[in-house]
Write an enzyme that holds these catalytic residues in place. Sequence first.
Site, PDB file in Angstrom:
ATOM      1  N   SER A 181       0.832  -1.206   0.000  1.00  0.00           N
ATOM      2  CA  SER A 181       0.000   0.000   0.000  1.00  0.00           C
ATOM      3  C   SER A 181       0.863   1.250   0.000  1.00  0.00           C
ATOM      4  CB  SER A 181      -0.878  -0.012   1.271  1.00  0.00           C
ATOM      5  OG  SER A 181      -1.567   1.203   1.446  1.00  0.00           O
ATOM      6  N   VAL A 187      -9.575  -0.099  -5.082  1.00  0.00           N
ATOM      7  CA  VAL A 187     -10.649  -1.078  -5.259  1.00  0.00           C
ATOM      8  C   VAL A 187     -11.984  -0.347  -5.296  1.00  0.00           C
ATOM      9  CG1 VAL A 187     -11.879  -3.028  -4.249  1.00  0.00           C
ATOM     10  CG2 VAL A 187      -9.373  -2.950  -4.159  1.00  0.00           C
ATOM     11  N   HIS A 207      -0.735   4.095   1.199  1.00  0.00           N
ATOM     12  CA  HIS A 207      -1.600   4.905   2.067  1.00  0.00           C
ATOM     13  C   HIS A 207      -2.635   5.680   1.250  1.00  0.00           C
ATOM     14  CE1 HIS A 207      -1.779   5.992   6.394  1.00  0.00           C
ATOM     15  NE2 HIS A 207      -2.421   7.060   5.977  1.00  0.00           N
ATOM     16  N   GLY A 236     -11.412   0.968   0.902  1.00  0.00           N
ATOM     17  CA  GLY A 236     -11.411   2.201   1.678  1.00  0.00           C
ATOM     18  C   GLY A 236     -12.519   3.174   1.331  1.00  0.00           C
TER      19      GLY A 236
END
Length: 339
Positions: free
Chosen positions: A234, A270, A236, A290
């Site tokens: 990731s 995603v 972030h 997220g």
Amino acid sequence: MNLIDVRKNAREKMKGVCAICRECNGVWCRGMVPGMGGAGDGSTMQRNYDKLKDIRIMMKSLHSAKNPKTKYNFLGEVLSSPMMIAPITGLNYNAGGSIKEEDYIDDIINGSIECGTIAMIGDGGNPDFYRWGIEALKKIGGKGVAIIKPRGNSEIIKRIRMAEDVGALAVGVDIDGAGLLVMASMGQPVGPKSIDELKELVDSTDLPFIVKGILSVEEAQIAMEAGVAGIIVSNHGGRVLNGTISSVETLTEIKKVVGDRMVVIADGGVREGVDIIKFLALGADCVLVGRPIIWGSVGGRREGVKLTLETLKNQLYQSMILTGVNNLEEINEKMIFRG
């Protein structure tokens, strides 16, 4: 309630901080940190979206995969699909006051359980954020993961003990938060970790330990040497460093090096079920979701979160049918088309 209504409601409530664009590509919200956008000119968040979109999946319909299995075993906990909710905090300022932090935590913890999966709780400049997450996990028997900001080790270990006390499934550190200036401005300094510091954290608990924010083979190997149970590939969400690479650009190389010695989780853009297929085909064992979860919570509270997750799971199921795979184990790099 349907997903269109949820997002319409969220768009009205988040006016000025998130337009919930048809393409959530980081263009409209670039530089909006605090807010929902990417750091600087937003190029990292935009790269996350663009690189994932550029990946194509080979469609197949002459096969016998008529009822694929989406269940995923995460550290002994069987989930309805290979997706979990990403650790996100600061909704009171990042979402423009459209939802209270406590309400968001309640929504993700319970909405995920109702859909047969789990949420990761986060940490933040306000110590109450983590405490509220721990309290929410306690009410459901600890079925979730506690991710802690890279504070001093003694402070992290205090928070690990809190997670242990409620029976959390795992704990970890989002090392990609090492440069968050907002933490320092709130009197909660964070920073990078040496391998010895990481080993100290891993050895401080019997719970599986996860490191979030890995983007290179080198750091995946360091995490493996330290004895972590899993990593999250990731950047972030493109919110901490402008101009870096996306997770899909390094995921396959990382997976080939670590193999099955660690759980490999990934995030970064995603938005629909086929994105999960892409990440798994590139080497991830599961993914984190997220921004769509934030929209679900703001626009429909717990039901909106559940609806978002169920929609993604159903899209994943359909995508598995249309790519000819019976189960998650059959998803592989041969399904990827680049061109």
